[in-house]
Design a protein around this motif. Structure first.
Motif, mmCIF file in Angstrom:
data_model
loop_
_atom_site.group_PDB
_atom_site.id
_atom_site.type_symbol
_atom_site.label_atom_id
_atom_site.label_comp_id
_atom_site.label_asym_id
_atom_site.label_seq_id
_atom_site.Cartn_x
_atom_site.Cartn_y
_atom_site.Cartn_z
ATOM 1 N N HIS A 176 30.353 37.336 -1.110
ATOM 2 C CA HIS A 176 31.503 37.730 -1.660
ATOM 3 C C HIS A 176 31.051 38.093 -3.474
ATOM 4 O O HIS A 176 29.961 37.329 -4.019
ATOM 5 N N PRO A 177 32.025 38.531 -4.075
ATOM 6 C CA PRO A 177 31.101 38.412 -5.739
ATOM 7 C C PRO A 177 31.142 37.439 -5.945
ATOM 8 O O PRO A 177 30.080 37.238 -7.232
ATOM 9 N N LEU A 178 31.879 36.399 -6.006
ATOM 10 C CA LEU A 178 31.457 35.293 -6.324
ATOM 11 C C LEU A 178 30.689 35.053 -6.516
ATOM 12 O O LEU A 178 30.447 33.736 -7.359
ATOM 13 N N VAL A 179 29.926 34.932 -5.384
ATOM 14 C CA VAL A 179 28.042 34.614 -5.574
ATOM 15 C C VAL A 179 27.261 34.180 -6.339
ATOM 16 O O VAL A 179 26.844 33.162 -6.763
ATOM 17 N N GLN A 180 27.762 35.568 -6.906
ATOM 18 C CA GLN A 180 26.510 36.372 -8.196
ATOM 19 C C GLN A 180 27.076 35.132 -9.608
ATOM 20 O O GLN A 180 26.052 34.571 -10.299
ATOM 21 N N ASN A 181 27.860 34.802 -9.588
ATOM 22 C CA ASN A 181 28.549 33.938 -10.547
ATOM 23 C C ASN A 181 28.263 33.002 -10.352
ATOM 24 O O ASN A 181 28.197 31.915 -11.047
ATOM 25 N N ILE A 182 28.395 32.076 -9.604
ATOM 26 C CA ILE A 182 27.513 30.722 -8.849
ATOM 27 C C ILE A 182 26.469 30.570 -9.368
ATOM 28 O O ILE A 182 26.185 29.930 -10.038
ATOM 29 N N ILE A 183 25.591 31.421 -8.563
ATOM 30 C CA ILE A 183 24.219 32.022 -9.177
ATOM 31 C C ILE A 183 23.542 31.543 -10.116
ATOM 32 O O ILE A 183 22.742 30.956 -11.210
ATOM 33 N N LYS A 184 24.717 32.858 -10.823
ATOM 34 C CA LYS A 184 24.503 32.712 -12.884
ATOM 35 C C LYS A 184 25.302 31.065 -13.577
ATOM 36 O O LYS A 184 23.981 31.162 -14.253
ATOM 37 N N ALA A 185 26.131 30.902 -12.951
ATOM 38 C CA ALA A 185 25.918 29.641 -13.523
ATOM 39 C C ALA A 185 25.281 28.412 -13.416
ATOM 40 O O ALA A 185 24.786 27.612 -13.909
ATOM 41 N N TYR A 186 25.031 28.378 -11.956
ATOM 42 C CA TYR A 186 23.613 27.330 -11.753
ATOM 43 C C TYR A 186 22.230 27.574 -12.179
ATOM 44 O O TYR A 186 21.721 26.408 -13.411
ATOM 45 N N GLU A 187 21.878 28.995 -12.704
ATOM 46 C CA GLU A 187 20.953 29.028 -13.703
ATOM 47 C C GLU A 187 21.034 27.857 -14.788
ATOM 48 O O GLU A 187 19.657 28.387 -15.450
ATOM 49 N N ALA A 188 22.090 28.824 -15.395
ATOM 50 C CA ALA A 188 22.393 28.632 -16.414
ATOM 51 C C ALA A 188 21.796 26.815 -16.865
ATOM 52 O O ALA A 188 21.552 26.469 -17.512
ATOM 53 N N TYR A 189 22.996 26.473 -15.719
ATOM 54 C CA TYR A 189 22.448 24.445 -15.779
ATOM 55 C C TYR A 189 21.634 24.006 -15.753
ATOM 56 O O TYR A 189 20.742 23.148 -17.111
ATOM 57 N N GLU A 190 20.812 23.914 -15.236
ATOM 58 C CA GLU A 190 19.374 24.214 -13.939
ATOM 59 C C GLU A 190 18.937 24.822 -16.009
ATOM 60 O O GLU A 190 17.394 23.702 -16.035
ATOM 61 N N ALA A 191 19.167 25.550 -16.397
ATOM 62 C CA ALA A 191 17.726 25.651 -17.550
ATOM 63 C C ALA A 191 18.370 24.852 -18.922
ATOM 64 O O ALA A 191 17.543 24.196 -19.895
ATOM 65 N N PHE A 192 19.858 25.058 -19.054
ATOM 66 C CA PHE A 192 19.524 23.662 -20.307
ATOM 67 C C PHE A 192 19.256 22.192 -19.645
ATOM 68 O O PHE A 192 19.006 21.995 -20.610
ATOM 69 N N ARG A 193 19.553 22.086 -18.570
ATOM 70 C CA ARG A 193 19.253 20.599 -18.281
ATOM 71 C C ARG A 193 17.869 20.280 -18.210
ATOM 72 O O ARG A 193 16.691 19.586 -18.926
ATOM 73 N N GLU A 194 16.786 21.837 -18.201
ATOM 74 C CA GLU A 194 15.345 21.795 -18.067
ATOM 75 C C GLU A 194 14.681 21.240 -19.748
ATOM 76 O O GLU A 194 14.063 20.874 -20.489
ATOM 77 N N SER A 195 15.591 22.028 -19.852
ATOM 78 C CA SER A 195 15.226 22.248 -21.504
ATOM 79 C C SER A 195 15.650 20.551 -22.436
ATOM 80 O O SER A 195 14.942 20.504 -23.383
ATOM 81 N N LYS A 196 16.525 20.457 -22.307
ATOM 82 C CA LYS A 196 17.654 18.490 -22.994
ATOM 83 C C LYS A 196 16.063 17.852 -22.623
ATOM 84 O O LYS A 196 16.235 16.685 -22.826
ATOM 85 N N HIS A 197 15.627 18.203 -21.007
ATOM 86 C CA HIS A 197 15.012 17.306 -19.982
ATOM 87 C C HIS A 197 13.276 17.406 -21.604
ATOM 88 O O HIS A 197 12.709 16.384 -21.798
ATOM 89 N N GLU A 198 13.384 18.576 -21.965
ATOM 90 C CA GLU A 198 12.091 19.067 -22.741
ATOM 91 C C GLU A 198 12.016 18.032 -24.281
ATOM 92 O O GLU A 198 11.042 17.666 -24.411
ATOM 93 N N ASN A 199 13.434 18.241 -24.548
ATOM 94 C CA ASN A 199 13.457 17.514 -25.442
ATOM 95 C C ASN A 199 13.311 15.925 -25.204
ATOM 96 O O ASN A 199 12.695 15.652 -26.729
ATOM 97 N N ARG A 200 14.213 15.782 -24.350
ATOM 98 C CA ARG A 200 13.288 14.042 -24.583
ATOM 99 C C ARG A 200 12.425 13.832 -24.615
ATOM 100 O O ARG A 200 11.785 13.550 -25.330
ATOM 101 N N ALA A 201 11.461 14.437 -23.611
ATOM 102 C CA ALA A 201 10.269 13.667 -23.904
ATOM 103 C C ALA A 201 9.427 14.494 -25.536
ATOM 104 O O ALA A 201 8.847 13.335 -25.350
ATOM 105 N N GLU A 202 10.095 15.398 -25.491
ATOM 106 C CA GLU A 202 9.512 15.217 -27.003
ATOM 107 C C GLU A 202 9.906 14.521 -28.225
ATOM 108 O O GLU A 202 8.894 13.792 -29.266
#
Length: 337
Positions: A305-331
């Protein structure tokens, strides 16, 4: 000065061709005019395209390519038309021919199995050329289904004598004992996606016949230990849930005249904490070895379903945000030490 306007005509042979090209209720017609600065003029068995030459000519080529495949019996879907339009918009209209001309298999119901994206086409080419292929990509990209189709095609053409399909039963060590039934009934839920694909491609009766004769084997990954698999097409599905040791064990089972495909999604690892994914490690370990191909599929290759592409993009963006937040906290914590 007025802009140059080109006009090209596509000749149709029937009303059915018109419906397939323009879509039910003119859905394809509308998509073209939304994405290109052209005007489509259908008149009887003619379709005229008017607009800037740089848009008209690729569109005419796209329509001609699609018509050629329709005339060979291919039933064009709305999703396929959208993808062909996307390739044309990107200046890659040549890939339309390559995609639709690659017929992998015709199922027992007459369904034609073909690659639906450029990434899937590359994946199929890798399976044809290499003895071991690792395919990493998100859910819905056809990793397992296309590997099964290629395996059945190899079996029918007598390129191999057996199909061996396996998956890690991640929870087997702890939870299977509580499930009712014998061992096979306990592991079947883990293997169900493989059964579903085989039922769709072969039909239940043919699958059961092949399985009874030992031509097709579906088993948990642990069953591969100690074996040498000659003249076989071997598929390891959900490879991200194989440990490093299991991945090494599986890769070293391959015998003469055999081919192996490992599929998985390294964003969905279910292994216990502290255990490393064999599929995540394998590309680093096996880099540079001839005869092994690594294929990455992305959300662009999702064919659900076309929505699956958007779901995957949303999760990738969220995981990238969470990872950058974790790196900033460690720094920041490092500054206060």
């Amino acid at each position: 000065m007025d802009k140059e306007v080109a006009s090209r005509t596509v000749l149709l042979q029937s009303g059915d061709e018109s419906v397939q090209l323009l879509g039910k209720f003119d859905q394809h017609f509308n998509l073209v005019e939304e994405n290109f600065a052209v005007r489509l003029i259908p008149r009887g068995h003619e379709l005229t395209i008017e607009g800037p030459p740089e848009e008209v000519e690729p569109l005419q080529q796209m329509f001609q390519e699609l018509l050629g495949h329709i005339r060979k019996g291919h039933l064009l879907t709305g999703r396929e038309f959208e993808y062909a339009l996307k390739l044309t918009r990107e200046g890659n209209v040549r890939s339309v021919r390559e995609l639709f001309s690659d017929l992998v298999l015709v199922t027992h119901r007459g369904k034609q199995i073909r690659p639906k994206t450029v990434g899937q086409k590359s994946y199929l080419e890798a399976i044809r050329r290499y003895d071991i292929v690792l395919c990493i990509g998100p859910a819905g990209t056809g990793k397992t289904y296309l590997a099964l189709a290629m395996a059945i095609d190899a079996l029918k053409n007598k390129q191999v004598q057996r199909l061996i399909l396996t998956r890690p039963a991640v929870e087997a060590g702890e939870h299977l004992g509580f499930l009712p039934g014998d061992f096979q009934e306990k592991v079947d839920p883990y293997l169900r996606p493989l059964y579903d694909g085989l039922y769709d491609l072969l039909g239940v009766e043919i699958f059961q016949k092949y399985r009874e004769r030992g031509i097709i084997e579906v088993a948990p990954l642990a069953y591969m230990r100690g074996r040498t698999l000659d003249d076989s097409f071997v598929i390891l599905d959900e490879g991200q849930n194989a440990t490093s040791e299991q991945m090494k064990m599986f890769l070293t089972r391959l015998g003469f005249g055999s081919k192996a495909v490992i599929t998985g999604d390294i964003t969905q690892i279910d292994l216990p904490r502290g255990r490393y994914s064999g599929l995540e490690e394998a590309p680093r370990i096996l880099a540079g070895i001839e005869g092994i191909a690594l294929v990455y599929l992305t959300e662009k290759d999702v064919v659900r379903h076309p929505l699956v592409q958007n779901i995957i993009k949303a999760y990738e963006a969220y995981e990238a945000f969470r990872e950058s937040k974790h790196e900033n906290r460690a720094e920041n914590q490092g500054h206060f030490k």
